[in-house]
Design a protein around this motif. Structure first.
Motif, mmCIF file in Angstrom:
data_model
loop_
_atom_site.group_PDB
_atom_site.id
_atom_site.type_symbol
_atom_site.label_atom_id
_atom_site.label_comp_id
_atom_site.label_asym_id
_atom_site.label_seq_id
_atom_site.Cartn_x
_atom_site.Cartn_y
_atom_site.Cartn_z
ATOM 1 N N UNK A 42 -3.630 21.623 -1.451
ATOM 2 C CA UNK A 42 -3.991 20.202 -1.808
ATOM 3 C C UNK A 42 -5.342 19.934 -1.632
ATOM 4 N N UNK A 43 -6.107 20.632 -0.916
ATOM 5 C CA UNK A 43 -7.524 20.490 -1.004
ATOM 6 C C UNK A 43 -8.086 20.714 -2.525
ATOM 7 N N UNK A 76 -8.347 14.232 4.036
ATOM 8 C CA UNK A 76 -7.284 13.992 4.788
ATOM 9 C C UNK A 76 -6.410 12.814 4.621
ATOM 10 N N UNK A 77 -6.901 11.701 4.336
ATOM 11 C CA UNK A 77 -6.159 10.403 4.228
ATOM 12 C C UNK A 77 -5.357 10.647 2.876
ATOM 13 N N UNK A 78 -5.745 11.261 1.799
ATOM 14 C CA UNK A 78 -4.890 11.262 0.613
ATOM 15 C C UNK A 78 -3.931 12.497 0.720
ATOM 16 N N UNK A 127 -14.049 15.145 4.207
ATOM 17 C CA UNK A 127 -12.770 15.696 4.745
ATOM 18 C C UNK A 127 -12.300 14.411 5.605
ATOM 19 N N UNK A 128 -12.755 14.073 6.550
ATOM 20 C CA UNK A 128 -12.127 12.913 7.105
ATOM 21 C C UNK A 128 -11.800 11.700 6.463
ATOM 22 N N UNK A 148 0.742 -1.159 0.027
ATOM 23 C CA UNK A 148 0.128 0.064 0.114
ATOM 24 C C UNK A 148 1.068 1.279 -0.041
ATOM 25 N N UNK A 149 0.361 2.521 0.283
ATOM 26 C CA UNK A 149 1.236 3.650 -0.067
ATOM 27 C C UNK A 149 1.780 3.864 1.028
#
Length: 341
Positions: free
Chosen positions: A224-225, A253-255, A248-249, A37-38
């Motif tokens: 980034x958003x 935010x994870x990305x 958002x959550x 994974x990342x």
């Protein structure tokens, strides 16, 4: 045409090397790369960066030392003994000049009447306080202030950036103009003014650093958003009726977590430097508490005669700054390898 090179009467067993099904499975398993994974892929790249890994171990070591400072410190950092003031460093069993308790050929420990089983590993200051113990607690205090300032980045900066980038339009315009006004005033001026009006202490320094430190984080998260909200998975979530908080959550935010982690790691050495600078100017941590900056401030006054009082805290501060910066660079290359190119 290829058949002309095959002799007549040659069997399939002579042309091909047959293997069993079990051997085939083992060969395929050996040739197939494991799925990562990342985060696992980023950690794999980080481990290849030797400088970042060495810096990371230094950071872990210094944090552990700071946490267990009350157990490691041989003396009370605030305890004064004027009779033992300005003693040079002395290590047990070491006869090297500079670490054997001698100065100008004279045993300063015998001259001051220090018991034979007492050692000050980094010497003492003008009030007879153990410098090694004060550096341990000073490192602890500097790290507490730095991590608290980073916490402001993670709360105020990330929230401000996500809201500004998500809503856009007039909301984004107003929020960004506020940031421009705040960033137009030098950080040092704001910090000094706040510390002049607030009661001196650790809380005041943390509040002063947190007041301006989150601006860079807010701008990075906003950019980034804006990039993420035009992606297809965000549009699909909006079509399904998910609220802004859930998007958002669960998605934004994870990305962008990699960018947030890297920016936070760059915030910590910056906060350590600002705290040391303020303490060096005399408007930081009040006495008798010690930080690396205040120890350097105490040591530079007598640097020509007692250089060890400034060298030791300065070396620890340099190691902290270099380690955090190298580790942050390694994280940036690991999370976004394109930036390295």
């Amino acid at each position: 045409m290829a058949r002309e090179f095959i002799h007549e009467g040659t069997s399939d067993e002579e042309l091909f090397d047959f293997c069993s099904a079990e051997e085939m499975k083992q060969q395929v398993k050996k040739d197939t790369m494991p799925s990562l994974n990342f985060l696992q892929d980023a950690m794999r790249r980080l481990k290849k960066n030797k400088g970042a890994m060495v810096a990371g171990w230094f950071i872990i070591f210094l944090i552990a030392v700071a946490i267990f400072a009350p157990l490691i410190a041989p003396f009370d950092p605030a305890s004064q003994n004027v009779a033992f003031s300005n003693l040079p460093p002395k290590l047990p069993g070491v006869s090297i000049n500079g670490f054997n308790g001698f100065r100008d050929g004279v045993d300063q420990y015998a001259l001051a009447g220090v018991p034979g089983d007492v050692y000050y590993y980094m010497g003492t200051d003008g009030l007879g306080r153990d410098l090694f113990s004060r550096i341990l607690f000073g490192t602890r205090l500097s790290l507490i202030i730095a991590f608290s300032a980073a916490l402001f980045d993670l709360t105020i900066g990330v929230a401000y950036g996500v809201v500004s980038g998500w809503y856009g339009g007039k909301v984004d315009t107003v929020m960004q103009r506020i940031l421009e006004i705040m960033s137009g005033i030098p950080n040092l001026v704001i910090l000094v003014l706040m510390l002049l009006f607030l009661q001196p202490g650790i809380g005041s320094i943390i509040l002063a650093l947190g007041f301006t430190g989150w601006i860079t984080m807010a701008r990075v998260v906003r950019a980034q958003t804006l990039k993420q909200k035009s992606q297809e998975y965000i549009l699909a979530a909006k079509v399904l009726g998910q609220s802004f908080s859930k998007i958002a959550w669960k998605h934004i935010l994870p990305n962008i977590s990699g960018v947030i982690i890297v920016q936070t790691m760059f915030t910590i050495p910056s906060a350590i430097f600002f705290e040391a600078f303020l303490s060096f100017l005399g408007i930081g941590v009040p006495s008798p508490s010690a930080s690396l900056g205040s120890l350097i401030n105490d040591g530079y006054k007598t640097f020509r005669f007692l250089p060890h009082l400034m060298w030791f805290p300065a070396i620890v501060l340099c190691i902290l700054m270099i380690s955090f910066n190298l580790f942050a660079d390694g994280l940036r290359d690991a999370f976004d390898p394109k930036q390295k190119d």
